[in-house]
Design a protein around this motif. Structure first.
Motif: not given
Length: 181
Positions: A113-114, A128, A135, A106, A138, A117, A110, A132, A123-124
């Motif tokens: 995830t960026r 994603s 979020g 996790t 985390t 995008r 992070q 994520h 997006t979550p």
């Protein structure tokens, strides 16, 4: 936690190197295949974790990632399923090692995830969610996991915890390389 990290560092790096998720050429189809490979490990692994009497501080019901993977897969191009490739966990110490691997993922998620995008417009809410994870929570969830692990693992169980983490990294490596279970 520090001994566990040190004992699994090489395997962690090897599995990370197999993850195509940060490649600039990543397509939605390749990303969907990656999620299927991850699901082949995460789904059966979490099902096994739920059968074990994990101590309450590990909050297993809050840490399940399979629902996030399934949600992401539903938002992406359909890909063939991958044969389940989960390690056998002989008991709670091995399960805690496996949970260490799942929770550790996790943190890197992070950054991923960026990237997802920017690269794929995900997006979550649209593909994603797995990466994520928690979020903004985390860091707090990782810290709580570390405190629970340090507080719950007896010194004589340490080798079994490390073994569980190593088996889990191996299962992810095999799934990402397409090695049959």
């Amino acid at each position: 936690m520090s001994r566990l990290k040190q004992a699994t560092q090489r395997q962690h790096q090897e599995v990370e190197a197999l993850m195509p998720v940060m490649q600039p050429s990543l397509s939605r189809e390749a990303y969907a295949r990656l999620l299927r490979q991850l699901h082949a490990v995460v789904g059966p692994l979490e099902a096994g974790l739920l059968t074990l009497p994990l101590p309450a501080p590990f909050e297993i019901d809050l840490r399940l990632k399979e629902p996030l993977l399934l949600r992401d897969l539903a938002a992406l191009p359909d890909t063939p399923p991958v044969r389940p490739a989960s390690p056998h966990l002989a008991g709670v110490p091995e399960a805690l090692g496996a949970l260490y691997v799942l929770e550790g993922a996790t943190l890197g998620g992070q950054v991923i995830t960026r990237h997802l995008r920017r690269r794929l417009g995900l997006t979550p809410e649209s593909g994603s969610a797995y990466f994520h994870g928690y979020g903004p929570a985390t860091g707090r969830m990782w810290q709580a996991f570390g405190e629970a692990l340090d507080g719950q693992v007896a010194l004589d169980d340490e080798a079994r915890v490390i073994g569980g983490a190593q088996k889990t990294f191996q299962a992810f490596g095999d799934a990402l390389c397409g090695v049959p279970a």
